[in-house]
Scaffold this active site. Structure first.
Site, PDB file in Angstrom:
ATOM      1  N   SER A 231       0.913  -0.929   0.343  1.00  0.00           N
ATOM      2  CA  SER A 231      -0.337   0.262   0.321  1.00  0.00           C
ATOM      3  C   SER A 231       0.824   1.708   0.230  1.00  0.00           C
ATOM      4  O   SER A 231       0.844   1.876  -0.657  1.00  0.00           O
ATOM      5  CB  SER A 231      -0.908  -0.009   1.293  1.00  0.00           C
ATOM      6  OG  SER A 231      -1.468  -1.276   0.902  1.00  0.00           O
TER       7      SER A 231
ATOM      8  N   TYR B 296      -6.294  -4.415  -7.599  1.00  0.00           N
ATOM      9  CA  TYR B 296      -6.125  -4.020  -5.860  1.00  0.00           C
ATOM     10  C   TYR B 296      -4.667  -3.639  -5.446  1.00  0.00           C
ATOM     11  O   TYR B 296      -3.699  -4.615  -5.699  1.00  0.00           O
ATOM     12  CB  TYR B 296      -6.233  -5.236  -5.198  1.00  0.00           C
ATOM     13  CG  TYR B 296      -6.113  -5.116  -3.460  1.00  0.00           C
ATOM     14  CD1 TYR B 296      -7.599  -5.478  -2.609  1.00  0.00           C
ATOM     15  CD2 TYR B 296      -4.552  -5.084  -2.821  1.00  0.00           C
ATOM     16  CE1 TYR B 296      -7.352  -4.832  -1.543  1.00  0.00           C
ATOM     17  CE2 TYR B 296      -5.020  -4.664  -1.735  1.00  0.00           C
ATOM     18  CZ  TYR B 296      -6.106  -4.900  -1.191  1.00  0.00           C
ATOM     19  OH  TYR B 296      -5.655  -4.450   0.686  1.00  0.00           O
TER      20      TYR B 296
END
Ligand SMILES: Cc1ncc(COP(=O)(O)O)c(C=O)c1O
Length: 443
Positions: A112, A138
């Site tokens: 992330s 994602y």
């Protein structure tokens, strides 16, 4: 501590925001491809903890390196004074990531935060505000990574308005309903986007997963990445490939994009890079990585312990020939899954590369209706039978198989046997739905 007590405390003290649960597993020990709960029960792990434990669990040489490193230098912040392991790891990564240009490396803690760097630095480097990403992608949970993502599980959050999402070319579920010329269709769609809401001269970069993993282990047509590269070159747009999940050898090459003749401008790494320790990296063109000074900093990034673990992980992958093994054992696993497909009509498709495999579960093979409940029941039943497997996909109906790359032929045979049993049991209605429904999965 007893397993039930861990589960009770988990329920009492751990935030639901951190939970993606498929069964009541807890872990107290790991060795090779096996995890053990507090009661000493062993589970063959087909998840590698979401593709982190590529080298398996409990590698002695990592434990030794960590002990040695901690005794010598337990911590220093690399933001203000670099240490040997960080610069050595950076140098090694610039060697294994292809690209005949000056590269630099940034370190973080998770996929992330690495994709957050992309969301900040790619527009900064190009002087253009917009990004293109893909539906089903994602890229992570922090705001920049979230904005680049197109997964159904993240659609509940606000994102940023500068990211345009294209359909990811999925040969099993083509967005136009027609599988032929899927690459051309997607590029046609992109041209519409260029002509309207996202002109190429305003587009800084395109970010893509070479295999869309959490989106459902989707492989684009073989010519897609190179077609994308061509478009990027035509318009001066950076091509960024997110290899957080399928990189570091899993598909039978260091990086999944290497199955195509493509050189990205930046590659995002994470998960398995640290052999279980939290570390991520972006490896890319110097002009991107140097576009901002003091612009994406985390105090403990690139720390001596995580970088030492990553160096040793890479050494083990090379020494044990795990990349070739992922390819050959992946082929064996795939063959076994294809035989199971002949037996069970709810297996819509089996696909993947190396040891990144997906099994799409449908209620009806001709209509391809997704069957998320059957998928959840299979995961639960496999757990009861002593094996860990998770599911992914924008419909939550794809069993994901990403075991440690160290998995042996015997373990693959055992995994196929348990899957066969789980498929059989679910098909014949041997499912405790009350138990299965206690787990929300990606909901
Ligand atoms: C392709 C990809 N990118 C980024 C991420 C986010 O990584 P992390 O969970 O370490 O933040 C993931 C996680 O599943 C992923 O699969």
């Amino acid at each position: 501590m007893e397993k039930q007590s861990v589960l009770a405390k988990d329920q009492q003290f751990i935030s639901d925001a951190l939970k993606l649960r498929f069964h009541p597993m807890t872990v107290s020990k790991g060795k090779g491809c096996y995890l053990f709960d507090e009661n000493g029960r062993s589970f063959l792990d087909l998840t590698a903890g979401w593709a982190v434990a590529n080298i398996g669990y409990g590698q002695e040489s990592i434990a030794e390196k960590l002990k040695e490193q901690y005794a010598k230098l337990s911590f220093t912040t690399q933001l203000s004074a670099p240490s040997q392991t960080m610069v050595d790891l950076a140098e090694k990564l610039t060697q294994i990531v292809p690209g005949d240009f000056s590269k630099k490396v940034w370190f973080g803690h998770s996929g992330s935060d690495a994709n957050d760097l992309i969301s900040k630095l790619v527009p900064a480097a190009s002087g253009r505000p917009k990004m293109i990403a893909f539906m089903g992608a994602y890229h992570g949970q922090t705001m920049g990574a979230l904005s680049l993502s197109g997964h159904s599980a993240q659609a509940k959050f606000e994102g940023r308005g500068n990211v345009v999402k294209l359909p990811y070319p999925n040969p099993y579920r083509p967005f136009s309903g027609i599988n032929e010329q899927l690459t051309e269709q997607t590029l046609h769609f992109m041209n519409e986007v260029f002509a309207t809401i996202c002109p190429p001269e305003e587009t800084a970069g395109i970010i893509i997963e070479a295999i869309q993993s959490d989106g459902g282990v989707v492989l684009p047509p073989a010519d897609f990445l190179s077609a994308l590269r061509k478009i990027c070159d035509q318009h001066g747009i950076y091509l960024i490939i997110d290899e957080v999940k399928v990189g570091m050898g899993r598909t039978g090459k260091w990086f999944a994009f290497e199955h195509s003749p493509v050189i990205p401008d930046a590659v995002v790494l994470g998960k398995s890079l640290g052999g279980g320790l939290p570390i991520s990296a972006v490896v890319g063109r110097e002009e991107i990585l140097d576009s901002v000074t003091a612009g994406h900093m985390f105090t403990t990034s690139g720390n001596p312990l995580c970088t030492a673990a990553a160096l040793e992980t890479i050494r083990l992958i090379e020494e044990q020939g795990l990349i070739t093994q992922a390819q050959t054992n992946g082929d064996v696993f795939m063959e076994g899954l294809l035989s199971l497909q002949k037996k069970y009509s709810f297996i819509g498709e089996v696909r993947g590369k190396g040891l990144a495999l997906g099994v799409e579960i449908v209620t009806d093979r001709s209509k391809k209706t997704p069957a998320p409940e059957i998928t959840a029941a299979i995961c639960y039943r496999a757990y009861e039978l002593g094996m860990l497997i998770y599911y992914v996909g924008i419909y939550g109906n794809v069993l994901e198989i990403t075991p440690p790359l160290t998995i042996s032929r015997e373990e693959i045979a055992k995994a196929l046997h348990i899957l066969d049993q789980a498929f059989h049991d679910v098909e014949s209605g041997n499912v405790n739905w009350d138990k299965v429904r206690q787990f929300a999965g990606w909901a």
